[in-house]
Motif scaffolding. Structure first.
Motif, PDB file in Angstrom:
ATOM      1  N   GLU A  24       0.832  -1.211   0.000  1.00 38.21           N
ATOM      2  CA  GLU A  24       0.000   0.000   0.000  1.00 38.21           C
ATOM      3  C   GLU A  24       0.858   1.249   0.000  1.00 38.21           C
ATOM      4  N   LEU A  27       2.103   1.689  -3.482  1.00 36.78           N
ATOM      5  CA  LEU A  27       1.017   2.159  -4.353  1.00 36.78           C
ATOM      6  C   LEU A  27       0.777   3.654  -4.147  1.00 36.78           C
ATOM      7  N   GLU A  32       4.677   1.343  -9.921  1.00 36.14           N
ATOM      8  CA  GLU A  32       3.890   0.359 -10.664  1.00 36.14           C
ATOM      9  C   GLU A  32       4.488  -1.030 -10.540  1.00 36.14           C
ATOM     10  N   ARG A  70       0.038  -3.095  -8.142  1.00 36.26           N
ATOM     11  CA  ARG A  70      -1.424  -3.098  -8.067  1.00 36.26           C
ATOM     12  C   ARG A  70      -1.974  -4.529  -8.084  1.00 36.26           C
ATOM     13  N   GLU A  71      -1.479  -5.324  -9.021  1.00 36.85           N
ATOM     14  CA  GLU A  71      -1.980  -6.695  -9.142  1.00 36.85           C
ATOM     15  C   GLU A  71      -1.627  -7.543  -7.931  1.00 36.85           C
ATOM     16  N   ASP A  74      -3.822  -6.582  -5.048  1.00 35.64           N
ATOM     17  CA  ASP A  74      -5.154  -7.164  -5.222  1.00 35.64           C
ATOM     18  C   ASP A  74      -5.156  -8.637  -4.840  1.00 35.64           C
TER      19      ASP A  74
END
Lengths: 215, 215
Positions: A24, A27, A32, A70-71, A74
């Motif tokens: 986090e 991010l 990226e 990001r991936e 997630d």
DNA sequence: TCATGTGAAGCACTTCACAGCA
DNA sequence: TGCTGTGAAGTGCTTCACATGA
């Protein structure tokens, strides 16, 4: 005397929340891609440990490139269940209970204090720190109707055992126990102890032990 | 990338405070002697683990008899340093800070909140929950003159890094970090993280993992 | 060329099992 | 006889080092 009992299958997995926190941060900074070295540094573990941990759940990286922040975040959220909001029952609306009810960071982890339970008639029926307070007799109903799985136990030491048993009977799945009382509950209930006194003793001992060389 | 760093020589020793707690219960009940089985049961570990742990520090039991509760407790207190009162600095007099200042069980572990630090002018100079509040600029003086070795960090996340660095510069020996921020301090400072969000994620994951068989 | 994913080696802690002693 | 203290065996996690693939 009792085999290897209190050693549930936690295969390195309790480090996932730490990776999540580091991701986090990356991010927020707009990164990226990251590498196992960078992420491990942020999390305070070794790179190989991080890669092993992640590989337990799948393949998230690209050789020569690293991990897409990001991936990966997630994916970790999906594994931890932090991608959805989960309700928590607060048991004991004393000083510590109120502090936790106001503790903003819990939200960022996907937890919401859905209701509170307290014996004090002065508190029952009121909304304290944004949380409605119910009598202990309502525990089972709150858990059942609210589909609540987790409880935070912040009652005085003398009331801990009874409150915990009530929670277990109500069908709670896990208890974060802030009281200095060792609970003895069915194994189906996950209990994690958070005893400030024991934690202080631990660091105090670490200081007196390793306390020779200073930088 | 970075060798086995965050793995200080904690040779089973962090279980000592748990044994101590169990011994106090036995003492309250008037038991004069206990066995490794009984004590291990109370502490939630195996008997052989308990005996190994204790044997690391000496020989406290009598073959065929067991352990004298009073003597063993005295020995454990001496090892842990809980036989004397030690001062602690509270950094951040918010909700959580006040809850900890009022947390009675800390006293039983030999810790006393000697002073508090907070940025709020409304708090500085006042006595809150029995603890006098000072401005952050006084940190170094408080630590030095009071001979304080331990700090509890209960400031908002955004203020954590700066407050921790101030503590490290002041010469604090150990920090119990209640903020969801990973501190990066000289290795001479022992840091223990107590992140409620991470703890909740941990039990939540444990539930979804082992969550097949119920008793 | 570079970093991931992973088998294999290494290490530390836990458990076993028994010698020794009251 | 019963329980402690402890060497030895066992187990699981961590680190190493390289094959694999972009």
């Amino acid at each position: 005397m009792r085999k290897a009992c209190e050693n549930p299958p936690k295969p390195t997995v309790e480090r996932l929340p730490i990776y999540r926190r580091a991701l986090e941060i990356l991010l927020d900074e707009g990164c990226e891609y990251t590498s196992s070295c960078e992420l491990a540094e942020l999390a305070g573990v070794t790179a190989s440990r991080l890669r092993k941990d992640l590989s337990f759940f799948g393949r998230f990286g690209t050789a020569g490139m690293g991990y897409p922040v990001r991936e990966l975040l997630d994916a970790v959220n999906s594994i931890l269940g932090t991608d959805r909001l989960r309700d928590v029952l607060l048991v004991g609306m004393g000083n510590l209970g109120r502090a936790i009810a106001n503790h903003a960071p819990l939200r960022k982890c996907g937890f919401r204090i859905a209701a509170a339970v307290d014996v004090s008639p002065a508190k029952v029926g009121r909304v304290i720190c944004g949380v409605r307070c119910y009598p202990p007799s309502e525990t089972a109903r709150l858990v059942r109707e609210g589909g609540i799985e987790f409880a935070l136990l912040t009652v005085p030491p003398g009331a801990a055992r009874e409150a915990a048993e009530r929670l277990a009977e109500a069908g709670i799945k896990a208890i974060l126990n802030f009281t200095p009382v060792h609970l003895r509950l069915p194994r189906s209930v996950v209990v994690e102890e958070v005893d400030f006194g024991i934690l202080l003793q631990k660091v105090a001992f670490a200081v007196t032990q390793g306390g020779g060389e200073n930088a």
